[in-house]
Design an enzyme around this catalytic site. Structure first.
Site, short mmCIF file in Angstrom:
data_model
loop_
_atom_site.label_atom_id
_atom_site.label_comp_id
_atom_site.label_asym_id
_atom_site.label_seq_id
_atom_site.Cartn_x
_atom_site.Cartn_y
_atom_site.Cartn_z
CG HIS A 1 -26.25 39.59 35.68
ND1 HIS A 1 -24.97 39.89 35.29
CD2 HIS A 1 -26.73 40.72 36.28
CE1 HIS A 1 -24.68 41.13 35.63
NE2 HIS A 1 -25.73 41.65 36.24
CB CYS B 1 -20.19 40.48 34.46
SG CYS B 1 -21.35 39.75 35.65
CB CYS C 1 -22.15 35.86 35.38
SG CYS C 1 -23.69 36.80 35.62
CD GLU D 1 -24.41 35.59 32.30
OE1 GLU D 1 -25.43 36.27 32.58
OE2 GLU D 1 -23.38 36.10 31.87
#
Length: 166
Positions: free
Chosen positions: A56, A86, A89, A58
């Site tokens: 992801h 999410c 993260c 992040e």
């Protein structure tokens, strides 16, 4: 530059990262980590490219920032991300001890900051993060809407083509 312009400057850097993801056919989400006025970590979604659920934006930005500083503690750092983080993260944000999170669009299906959960402000955890939501939110949200609209359009055209072949 005034404070709001500074925050928008960093969010625009995150948006540029999101565009990099889009060029790869990834969901266009981008992130940057800022330390004392400098971007020290950048990331954009690369789950499809590497077939890794943890890639992801992040996470990748946090990893690069940790490498840059030579520490897993990012206590004096801020994260700018185009979409509400999410659960995974959000956990990384807490564990990295980030000071501030600035995010653009809300994620009603998976957001763990404001939408579904409030992990970053949970007093039961060992660290809380200051959350600033909606920074260039319309622009960030439109980027995602356009991406998914294009995917639906391609799928519809492919179904139509298959039906025409009989």
């Amino acid at each position: 530059m005034e404070e709001q312009q500074i925050h928008q400057h960093y969010m625009r850097a995150a948006i540029r990262e999101a565009h990099q993801a889009e060029l790869l056919g990834e969901v266009p989400i981008g992130a940057v980590v800022v330390h004392h006025g400098q971007i020290i970590g950048r990331g954009h979604n690369m789950r499809e490219k590497f077939q890794d659920a943890t890639y992801h934006a992040e996470i990748l930005a946090i990893m690069e920032a940790c490498t840059t500083l030579g520490s897993w503690r990012l206590e004096d750092c801020d994260l700018y991300v185009t979409l509400e983080p999410c659960i995974m993260c959000s956990g990384a944000i807490i564990n990295a001890r980030l000071k501030n999170l600035y995010y653009g669009a809300q994620d009603p299906k998976a957001g763990a900051v404001d939408s579904l959960y409030h992990l970053l402000g949970d007093q039961r955890l060992n660290h809380q993060v200051n959350v600033h939501s909606g920074l260039l939110g319309d622009e960030c949200g439109q980027l995602l809407r356009n991406f998914f609209r294009a995917i639906r359009k391609r799928r519809k055209a492919a179904r139509k083509k298959r039906r025409a072949k009989g």
